[in-house]
Design a protein around this motif. Structure first.
Motif, PDB file in Angstrom:
ATOM      1  N   UNK A  12       0.849  -1.190   0.000  1.00 23.70           N
ATOM      2  CA  UNK A  12       0.000   0.000   0.000  1.00 23.70           C
ATOM      3  C   UNK A  12       0.889   1.247   0.000  1.00 23.70           C
ATOM      4  N   UNK A  13       0.591   2.200  -0.919  1.00 23.43           N
ATOM      5  CA  UNK A  13       1.440   3.384  -1.036  1.00 23.43           C
ATOM      6  C   UNK A  13       0.688   4.701  -0.938  1.00 23.43           C
ATOM      7  N   UNK A  15      -3.561   6.877  -0.684  1.00 25.25           N
ATOM      8  CA  UNK A  15      -4.964   6.843  -0.264  1.00 25.25           C
ATOM      9  C   UNK A  15      -5.826   6.012  -1.211  1.00 25.25           C
ATOM     10  N   UNK A  16      -5.448   5.932  -2.479  1.00 20.97           N
ATOM     11  CA  UNK A  16      -6.184   5.068  -3.418  1.00 20.97           C
ATOM     12  C   UNK A  16      -6.077   3.616  -2.975  1.00 20.97           C
ATOM     13  N   UNK A  17      -4.883   3.223  -2.529  1.00 22.56           N
ATOM     14  CA  UNK A  17      -4.682   1.860  -2.012  1.00 22.56           C
ATOM     15  C   UNK A  17      -5.579   1.620  -0.799  1.00 22.56           C
ATOM     16  N   UNK A  18      -5.622   2.600   0.097  1.00 24.25           N
ATOM     17  CA  UNK A  18      -6.455   2.494   1.298  1.00 24.25           C
ATOM     18  C   UNK A  18      -7.914   2.298   0.898  1.00 24.25           C
ATOM     19  N   UNK A  19      -8.393   3.084  -0.073  1.00 22.40           N
ATOM     20  CA  UNK A  19      -9.786   2.985  -0.510  1.00 22.40           C
ATOM     21  C   UNK A  19     -10.079   1.619  -1.128  1.00 22.40           C
ATOM     22  N   UNK A  20      -9.157   1.115  -1.949  1.00 23.64           N
ATOM     23  CA  UNK A  20      -9.357  -0.181  -2.603  1.00 23.64           C
ATOM     24  C   UNK A  20      -9.401  -1.310  -1.581  1.00 23.64           C
ATOM     25  N   UNK A  21      -8.455  -1.308  -0.646  1.00 19.16           N
ATOM     26  CA  UNK A  21      -8.392  -2.349   0.381  1.00 19.16           C
ATOM     27  C   UNK A  21      -9.621  -2.271   1.291  1.00 19.16           C
ATOM     28  N   UNK A  39       1.402   3.200   5.818  1.00 18.76           N
ATOM     29  CA  UNK A  39       2.841   3.449   5.854  1.00 18.76           C
ATOM     30  C   UNK A  39       3.320   3.308   4.408  1.00 18.76           C
ATOM     31  N   UNK A  40       3.349   4.428   3.650  1.00 15.56           N
ATOM     32  CA  UNK A  40       3.715   4.350   2.228  1.00 15.56           C
ATOM     33  C   UNK A  40       5.079   3.693   2.031  1.00 15.56           C
ATOM     34  N   UNK A  43       5.109  -1.523   5.534  1.00 18.18           N
ATOM     35  CA  UNK A  43       3.997  -2.393   5.918  1.00 18.18           C
ATOM     36  C   UNK A  43       2.958  -1.572   6.676  1.00 18.18           C
ATOM     37  N   UNK A  44       1.733  -1.567   6.168  1.00 13.95           N
ATOM     38  CA  UNK A  44       0.642  -0.827   6.795  1.00 13.95           C
ATOM     39  C   UNK A  44      -0.119  -1.733   7.749  1.00 13.95           C
ATOM     40  N   UNK A  45      -0.781  -1.123   8.725  1.00 20.83           N
ATOM     41  CA  UNK A  45      -1.594  -1.866   9.679  1.00 20.83           C
ATOM     42  C   UNK A  45      -3.058  -1.695   9.312  1.00 20.83           C
ATOM     43  N   UNK A  46      -3.759  -2.825   9.185  1.00 18.58           N
ATOM     44  CA  UNK A  46      -5.173  -2.814   8.826  1.00 18.58           C
ATOM     45  C   UNK A  46      -5.956  -3.489   9.943  1.00 18.58           C
TER      46      UNK A  46
END
Length: 74
Positions: A12-13, A15-21, A39-40, A43-46
């Motif tokens: 994930x890099x 806000x588009x990635x955040x929206x898709x996920x 975390x562009x 590793x992001x935390x979901x």
């Protein structure tokens, strides 16, 4: 009673990635809320809130549907 599970996701890099996920995970049965700590380039935390337990396999499948995102398991 709501259950919240936290996952580490790579790929994930922005806000588009955040929206898709978020969109794909909210489509999983029982999921009521998704929160992402982006975390562009890292590793992001979901966090996934659901009414029933969501399997890591279901999360991984939703991430794959959303794009080139992967569940970090170790």
């Amino acid at each position: 009673m709501a259950l919240t599970s936290t996952y580490t996701v790579s790929g994930m890099t922005c806000e588009h990635c955040v929206a898709a996920v978020t969109s794909e995970l909210k489509a999983v049965d029982g999921v009521s809320d998704v929160s992402v700590d982006l975390v562009p380039g890292g590793n992001s935390t979901v966090s996934v809130t659901s009414s029933t337990e969501v399997s890591p396999e279901a999360v991984a499948e939703a991430l794959d549907e959303a794009g080139d995102y992967r569940l970090v398991t170790s």
